[in-house]
Design a protein around this motif. Structure first.
Motif, PDB file in Angstrom:
ATOM      1  N   ASN A  15      42.560  38.223  29.413  1.00 15.93           N
ATOM      2  CA  ASN A  15      42.222  39.586  28.988  1.00 15.93           C
ATOM      3  C   ASN A  15      40.926  40.109  29.600  1.00 15.93           C
ATOM      4  OD1 ASN A  15      41.290  37.663  26.504  1.00 15.93           O
ATOM      5  ND2 ASN A  15      39.824  39.309  26.782  1.00 15.93           N
ATOM      6  N   SER A  16      40.288  39.311  30.447  1.00 17.66           N
ATOM      7  CA  SER A  16      38.960  39.708  30.938  1.00 17.66           C
ATOM      8  C   SER A  16      38.678  39.034  32.278  1.00 17.66           C
ATOM      9  CB  SER A  16      37.910  39.259  29.896  1.00 17.66           C
ATOM     10  OG  SER A  16      36.590  39.485  30.355  1.00 17.66           O
ATOM     11  N   ILE A  18      37.955  37.249  35.719  1.00 16.51           N
ATOM     12  CA  ILE A  18      38.780  36.680  36.798  1.00 16.51           C
ATOM     13  C   ILE A  18      40.243  36.574  36.360  1.00 16.51           C
ATOM     14  CG2 ILE A  18      39.145  34.630  38.244  1.00 16.51           C
ATOM     15  CD1 ILE A  18      36.065  34.086  37.963  1.00 16.51           C
ATOM     16  N   ARG A  38      42.043  34.966  22.764  1.00 19.13           N
ATOM     17  CA  ARG A  38      41.759  34.603  21.358  1.00 19.13           C
ATOM     18  C   ARG A  38      41.545  35.838  20.490  1.00 19.13           C
ATOM     19  NH1 ARG A  38      35.661  32.219  22.430  1.00 19.13           N
ATOM     20  NH2 ARG A  38      35.068  33.827  23.922  1.00 19.13           N
ATOM     21  N   ASP A  60      43.998  30.306  21.004  1.00 14.11           N
ATOM     22  CA  ASP A  60      42.587  29.942  21.171  1.00 14.11           C
ATOM     23  C   ASP A  60      42.521  28.561  21.817  1.00 14.11           C
ATOM     24  OD1 ASP A  60      39.959  29.029  20.855  1.00 14.11           O
ATOM     25  OD2 ASP A  60      39.688  30.148  18.979  1.00 14.11           O
ATOM     26  N   SER A  61      41.949  28.491  23.006  1.00 12.67           N
ATOM     27  CA  SER A  61      41.875  27.219  23.732  1.00 12.67           C
ATOM     28  C   SER A  61      40.972  26.197  23.039  1.00 12.67           C
ATOM     29  CB  SER A  61      41.351  27.442  25.155  1.00 12.67           C
ATOM     30  OG  SER A  61      42.163  28.331  25.842  1.00 12.67           O
ATOM     31  N   ASN A  87      42.464  29.215  33.161  1.00 16.58           N
ATOM     32  CA  ASN A  87      41.251  29.975  33.494  1.00 16.58           C
ATOM     33  C   ASN A  87      40.306  30.146  32.305  1.00 16.58           C
ATOM     34  OD1 ASN A  87      39.724  32.335  34.857  1.00 16.58           O
ATOM     35  ND2 ASN A  87      40.647  33.304  33.065  1.00 16.58           N
ATOM     36  N   ASN A 135      40.644  26.797  36.980  1.00 12.17           N
ATOM     37  CA  ASN A 135      39.426  27.514  37.358  1.00 12.17           C
ATOM     38  C   ASN A 135      38.240  26.630  36.983  1.00 12.17           C
ATOM     39  OD1 ASN A 135      37.552  29.373  38.140  1.00 12.17           O
ATOM     40  ND2 ASN A 135      38.359  31.043  36.889  1.00 12.17           N
ATOM     41  N   TYR A 150      28.170  22.249  30.677  1.00 15.64           N
ATOM     42  CA  TYR A 150      29.133  23.167  31.336  1.00 15.64           C
ATOM     43  C   TYR A 150      29.626  22.543  32.639  1.00 15.64           C
ATOM     44  CZ  TYR A 150      30.841  27.327  33.823  1.00 15.64           C
ATOM     45  OH  TYR A 150      31.609  28.215  34.535  1.00 15.64           O
ATOM     46  N   LYS A 154      33.504  21.243  33.847  1.00 17.29           N
ATOM     47  CA  LYS A 154      34.206  21.722  35.049  1.00 17.29           C
ATOM     48  C   LYS A 154      34.487  20.566  36.018  1.00 17.29           C
ATOM     49  CE  LYS A 154      34.441  26.104  33.945  1.00 17.29           C
ATOM     50  NZ  LYS A 154      35.741  26.741  33.716  1.00 17.29           N
ATOM     51  N   VAL A 183      30.218  35.156  39.992  1.00 16.81           N
ATOM     52  CA  VAL A 183      31.144  36.283  40.134  1.00 16.81           C
ATOM     53  C   VAL A 183      30.776  37.317  39.062  1.00 16.81           C
ATOM     54  CG1 VAL A 183      33.580  36.982  40.092  1.00 16.81           C
ATOM     55  CG2 VAL A 183      32.960  34.694  40.899  1.00 16.81           C
ATOM     56  N   THR A 185      31.399  39.260  36.329  1.00 19.24           N
ATOM     57  CA  THR A 185      32.410  39.409  35.274  1.00 19.24           C
ATOM     58  C   THR A 185      31.696  39.615  33.934  1.00 19.24           C
ATOM     59  OG1 THR A 185      32.492  37.114  34.533  1.00 19.24           O
ATOM     60  CG2 THR A 185      33.843  37.655  36.461  1.00 19.24           C
ATOM     61  N   HIS A 188      28.859  37.310  32.466  1.00 21.34           N
ATOM     62  CA  HIS A 188      27.418  37.447  32.716  1.00 21.34           C
ATOM     63  C   HIS A 188      26.816  38.494  31.790  1.00 21.34           C
ATOM     64  CE1 HIS A 188      26.989  34.737  36.179  1.00 21.34           C
ATOM     65  NE2 HIS A 188      28.244  35.029  36.391  1.00 21.34           N
ATOM     66  N   LYS A 192      27.726  36.669  25.784  1.00 21.45           N
ATOM     67  CA  LYS A 192      28.657  35.583  26.133  1.00 21.45           C
ATOM     68  C   LYS A 192      27.925  34.314  26.561  1.00 21.45           C
ATOM     69  CE  LYS A 192      33.186  37.520  26.929  1.00 21.45           C
ATOM     70  NZ  LYS A 192      34.432  37.431  27.666  1.00 21.45           N
TER      71      LYS A 192
END
Ligand SMILES: NC(=O)c1ccc[n+]([C@@H]2O[C@H](COP(=O)([O-])OP(=O)(O)OC[C@H]3O[C@@H](n4cnc5c(N)ncnc54)[C@H](OP(=O)(O)O)[C@@H]3O)[C@@H](O)[C@H]2O)c1
Length: 251
Positions: A15-16, A18, A38, A60-61, A87, A135, A150, A154, A183, A185, A188, A192
Motif C-alpha cells: 500500500n506504500s 516501493i 496492515r 500483518d506480517s 517487501n 526486498n 535492521y 535483512k 530510496v 519513500t 523516511h 515511521k
C-alpha cells in the motif's frame, strides 16, 4: 508483449512506497496483483489507485495468526500465483546500548519471521516457473551505527534467498533479492523511523553524502529492478541479488 502478461502476483506491504510502485509497474506490464498490508484504509486507497487489476488483503506480517490466513485469503482471489514480492518491512534504528527487546522483536518479527512464514503460507499456490523476490537492503552489506538489528534482519533475507533458491529448484521456482540503497519513500519519516524531525534531517544529510550518484533512488527505479526478477528477462538468475543503491556499496 507486456513482460508480465497473464501473471498473478502478491506483493506484501503493497500500500506504500516501493511495494505500491511495484504493484503499479506489475499491472502496467500486464499482471494481476494482490497487495497485503496492515491497515484497511491504506489498502483500500491503494487498491482504488491501482485499479481493476488490483486486490487487497489484510495480513500483518508481525502476526503469526494473520499470516496463517494469507493463503486462504489469496486463494479466494486467485487459485495460483506466479510472483511473490516479499517487501513488507519496517526500519527502526537504535544503538546496541539502547536497544530493547520490544524493538528487537518488532524488527525481526516483521522483517524476517514474517517474511519467512508469509512465503511458507503462499508457497502451495505458486506455479512452476514462479519467481520469489525478497526486498532486503544495502544495510545487509555495510556498517551503520544504530542499524545492527535492521541490518541483521535483512542479511537473514539474503541467506534465505540462497537457501530457498536451492530448496525450490525442483519446483522450478526462482528466488532472488533486491537490495535497495536509500530510496525516497514514506519510510523516511520521523514517525515511521521512530526518530525526531531533527534526527531525520541529520540522517538524511549524512546518507546523501554517501551516495555517489548524489540523490536518493526513486520508487519507480526499484519497481523496474523487481520487475526484472519477476519477468522472464531473468530466467537464468537464481539465488542472486541486485544492489540498487546509486553506487553506495560498490563505488
Ligand atoms: N526506502 C528505503 O530507503 C529502503 C532502503 C532499503 C530497503 N528498504 C526496504 O524496502 C521495503 C519497503 O519499504 P519502503 O521504503 O517502500 O517503505 P514504506 O513506504 O513504509 O512501505 C513499507 C510497506 O510495508 C508495510 N508494512 C510494514 N509493516 C508491516 C506489517 N507488520 N504487516 C504488513 N505490512 C507492513 C507498510 O504498511 P504501512 O503503510 O501500514 O506502514 C508499507 O505498505 C522495506 O522492507 C524496507 O526495509 C527500503
Amino acid at each position: 508483449m507486456k513482460k508480465l502478461a497473464n501473471k498473478t502476483a502478491v506483493i506484501t506491504g503493497g500500500n506504500s512506497g516501493i511495494g505500491l510502485a511495484t504493484a503499479q509497474e506489475f499491472i502496467a506490464q500486464g499482471a494481476k496483483v494482490t497487495i497485503t498490508g496492515r491497515n484497511q484504509k491504506a489498502i483500500d486507497e491503494a487498491v482504488a489507485q491501482l485499479g481493476e487489476n488490483a486486490s487487497g488483503i489484510i495480513a500483518d506480517s508481525g502476526s503469526m495468526a494473520q499470516i496463517k490466513t494469507i493463503g486462504e485469503q489469496v486463494k479466494a482471489i486467485t487459485p495460483n500465483i506466479d510472483i511473490i514480492f516479499i517487501n513488507a518491512g519496517i526500519g527502526k534504528f537504535n544503538s546496541v546500548e539502547q536497544m530493547d527487546e520490544e524493538m528487537f522483536d518488532d524488527i525481526m518479527d516483521i522483517n524476517f519471521k514474517g517474511a519467512y512464514f508469509t512465503l511458507q503460507q503462499l508457497l502451495p499456490l505458486v506455479n512452476e516457473g514462479g519467481s520469489i523476490i525478497f526486498n532486503t537492503s544495502i544495510n545487509a552489506h555495510i556498517g551503520m551505527a544504530g542499524a545492527s538489528v535492521y541490518a541483521a534482519s535483512k542479511a537473514a533475507l539474503l541467506s534465505l534467498t540462497k537457501n530457498l533458491a536451492v530448496e525450490l529448484l525442483p519446483r522450478k521456482i526462482r528466488v532472488n533479492s533486491v537490495s535497495p540503497g536509500p530510496v525516497g519513500t514514506p519510510l523516511h519519516s520521523a514517525d515511521k523511523l521512530g526518530i525526531s524531525d531533527e534526527q531525520l534531517q541529520q540522517m538524511g544529510e549524512g546518507i546523501l553524502k554517501q551516495i555517489p550518484i548524489g540523490r536518493f533512488g526513486t520508487m519507480e527505479e526499484l519497481a523496474k529492478v523487481v520487475t526484472f526478477f519477476a519477468s522472464d528477462d531473468s530466467t537464468f538468475l537464481l539465488g542472486s541479488e541486485l544492489i540498487a543503491d546509486g553506487g553506495m556499496y560498490n563505488l
